[in-house]
Design a protein around this motif. Sequence first.
Motif, PDB file in Angstrom:
ATOM      1  N   PRO A  48     -10.566   0.426  10.832  1.00 23.73           N
ATOM      2  CA  PRO A  48      -9.187   0.900  10.360  1.00 23.73           C
ATOM      3  C   PRO A  48      -8.333   0.262  10.987  1.00 23.73           C
ATOM      4  O   PRO A  48      -8.104  -0.278  11.982  1.00 23.73           O
ATOM      5  CB  PRO A  48      -9.451   2.545  10.986  1.00 23.73           C
ATOM      6  CG  PRO A  48     -10.741   2.858  11.289  1.00 23.73           C
ATOM      7  CD  PRO A  48     -11.630   1.416  11.434  1.00 23.73           C
ATOM      8  N   ASP A  97       0.726  -1.171   0.046  1.00 24.99           N
ATOM      9  CA  ASP A  97       0.158   0.021   0.063  1.00 24.99           C
ATOM     10  C   ASP A  97       0.851   1.421  -0.167  1.00 24.99           C
ATOM     11  O   ASP A  97       0.170   2.520  -0.257  1.00 24.99           O
ATOM     12  CB  ASP A  97      -0.768   0.026   1.247  1.00 24.99           C
ATOM     13  CG  ASP A  97      -1.986  -1.192   1.240  1.00 24.99           C
ATOM     14  OD1 ASP A  97      -2.290  -1.660   0.172  1.00 24.99           O
ATOM     15  OD2 ASP A  97      -2.152  -1.657   2.359  1.00 24.99           O
ATOM     16  N   ASP A 141      -9.668  -7.392   0.700  1.00 24.45           N
ATOM     17  CA  ASP A 141      -8.382  -6.702   0.867  1.00 24.45           C
ATOM     18  C   ASP A 141      -8.180  -5.604   0.626  1.00 24.45           C
ATOM     19  O   ASP A 141      -8.764  -5.100  -0.680  1.00 24.45           O
ATOM     20  CB  ASP A 141      -7.403  -7.777   0.336  1.00 24.45           C
ATOM     21  CG  ASP A 141      -6.011  -7.573   0.938  1.00 24.45           C
ATOM     22  OD1 ASP A 141      -5.417  -6.716   0.556  1.00 24.45           O
ATOM     23  OD2 ASP A 141      -5.726  -8.308   2.136  1.00 24.45           O
ATOM     24  N   ALA A 142      -7.555  -4.819   1.488  1.00 24.78           N
ATOM     25  CA  ALA A 142      -7.224  -3.361   1.154  1.00 24.78           C
ATOM     26  C   ALA A 142      -6.479  -2.945  -0.012  1.00 24.78           C
ATOM     27  O   ALA A 142      -6.424  -1.964  -0.597  1.00 24.78           O
ATOM     28  CB  ALA A 142      -6.682  -2.481   2.504  1.00 24.78           C
ATOM     29  N   SER A 157     -10.818  -3.586   3.373  1.00 23.15           N
ATOM     30  CA  SER A 157     -11.430  -2.275   3.085  1.00 23.15           C
ATOM     31  C   SER A 157     -13.055  -2.682   2.431  1.00 23.15           C
ATOM     32  O   SER A 157     -13.468  -3.610   2.288  1.00 23.15           O
ATOM     33  CB  SER A 157     -10.789  -1.782   1.619  1.00 23.15           C
ATOM     34  OG  SER A 157     -11.506  -0.448   1.334  1.00 23.15           O
ATOM     35  N   THR A 176     -15.972  -1.524  -0.437  1.00 23.45           N
ATOM     36  CA  THR A 176     -16.359  -1.018  -1.379  1.00 23.45           C
ATOM     37  C   THR A 176     -18.038  -0.827  -1.638  1.00 23.45           C
ATOM     38  O   THR A 176     -18.723  -1.917  -1.742  1.00 23.45           O
ATOM     39  CB  THR A 176     -15.900  -1.538  -2.756  1.00 23.45           C
ATOM     40  OG1 THR A 176     -14.534  -1.589  -2.669  1.00 23.45           O
ATOM     41  CG2 THR A 176     -16.241  -0.789  -4.278  1.00 23.45           C
ATOM     42  N   ASP A 207      -7.966  -1.869  -3.461  1.00 28.73           N
ATOM     43  CA  ASP A 207      -8.001  -0.499  -3.575  1.00 28.73           C
ATOM     44  C   ASP A 207      -6.976   0.427  -4.382  1.00 28.73           C
ATOM     45  O   ASP A 207      -7.435   1.334  -4.860  1.00 28.73           O
ATOM     46  CB  ASP A 207      -8.003   0.374  -2.344  1.00 28.73           C
ATOM     47  CG  ASP A 207      -9.472  -0.319  -1.434  1.00 28.73           C
ATOM     48  OD1 ASP A 207     -10.521  -0.653  -2.227  1.00 28.73           O
ATOM     49  OD2 ASP A 207      -9.505  -0.066  -0.279  1.00 28.73           O
TER      50      ASP A 207
END
Length: 605
Positions: free
Chosen positions: A340, A116, A363-364, A345, A347, A367
């Motif tokens: 957080p 990320d 899974d973040a 994540s 959507t 993104d």
Amino acid sequence: MEGSRRGTDFRLPLLGWATVAFAVGGCGAWAYGKAGASGADLVRDVAVGWSYAGAGLVAWWRRPANPTGRLMLAEGLTWFCGNLQGSGVPLLFALGSWGEALNLAVLGHLLLAFPDGRLAATLDRFVVAAGYGLVAVGGLVRVTLYDPAVSGSATYLSCADCGPDANALLLRSDPGLFHAVDLGYRWAGALLTVVCLGALVRRWRLSCPARRRVLVPAWAAIVVAVAFFAWEVLYVLAPNALGSANAVLTWPSDASQIAVPFAFLTGLLHMRLRRAFVGNLVIEVGTDPTPRQMQDALARVLGDPALRLGLRRSPDSLVSEDAPVGYLDPEGRPVPLPRPGSGLSATWVGDAAGAPAAVLVHDAALDEDETLMSAISGTVRLWLLGSRLRSEVATRAEEARAFQTRLLRAAYDERQRLERDLHDGAQTRLLFGLMALRRLDAGLSRGRGPDPALRQTVAEADRALRQALDELRDLARGIHPAVLTREGLGPAVTALAEQAEIPVLVMVEPGRFAPLTESTAYFVVAEAVANAAKHAKADVVSVSGRRDGDRLVVEVADDGVGGAAPAGGTGLRGLADRVAAAGGTLEVTSSPGRGTRVRAELPCE
């Protein structure tokens, strides 16, 4: 034009940084070669630095919002810092000695932030800050005590020809003090390496399967950490074996570091290939998958087995008005929204009006590919719209069938009422009139001097009343056979067969059914027998009726010319409509020259 200028303006810094990386790599190779490095060492060294720089530039170009690309570029540039010690220039030597471990701090930052580009955990931020602080403070203290001309001094790069003024930042030449500081510096780095490794293990344990696959490149840090830690242990236990240990551990350490940028680029390519899979997902949506099948398809396309699809719960399904309107998975369980720092994540997918209709918890790391997630959201929106339209069509069709059934039932009830009115009203009055005439005829016969003309009139009235009564009975029987009401489908079909123009074989199981079912089945038999006699030129007809579970199955087969079709205007279309209105199905098999078979299935209840 404006979008084109933005793309050009964005590429210009990348070209500039590519030039810087090329120049820094060239300078590092020059200094490394001047220090006596072999050709193979030069190739290996440049390959590691430029692989990071090149992969970082590609990642920066493809993911400008993700800092990972810039971190990889920084790793590639700082890789060459230590080489400056071989330049022979005092200031460059000092800067190279100071920043020779800077690339390790950047590497730790890269591994903990991958993919990320952000440090989510407090432990990760502490390790990165401690790494940079160690290089900035500890490296500066170390370089101020480092005199390469004094025997016993140690460095990552050989500098046998360095003179007493080789280090521009040298403040005090004390081999004993330098050795202690250098030893503490290296052990602090080894300790941070172990802590960094622990942070990576912690991330792995807390990650979902999709995130673990993304983190596979970061596990190259294990090899780096083991090599670095083993190097430090060998330095403490056997300082004289430092050179041989360095030669043995350098190649696997560098190879593992080269694997990280290439693995990241492979991940980028794999993420782009997932976009192509969305087309197959759209095709799959057209087959009207269930929510469970849709969730499995999304997990397969995105490579996230832990993905959950939540559908918005309607307010009508809430237990109380105070309960929040949430999301339910395909099994009907609530879907909690990610917290957080959980690595997950959410959507949201809106309906045609823009209101939230579904949520994807994934899974973040997904993104990072906004185009992919936008395509996935559009596909889910298309699926929701298709499901809603299919549901509305099914509801309207069910309402239409229910309306047809009510009309048919109303017509059936009206026919029964008319049959009762004819039987109990006009037919009864005709019978009473006929009986009165007969009594009048009997009285005239007993009296004296009967009037022949009057008796003739009574006889004519008697014949007329009996004919009207027979016609009225035939009319009532045509509207709704009385035998069907009294005795059921079997006797009614048998009576119909006895009056048919051609032989009819009847095999109907005894038993009673709902009045609408019996009436519709009788109508099917009557229409099929009439068609066989008038149009099919059949010699014989067979009629069967049986209960099959909760359905009444009626079949009428003849040996006629065949060729009948419900859409051909033969009257079978109205028959099919009537059966459908009663909640049943009608199947007509009529091959030319092989006769006709009419099969009707009607609900028993």
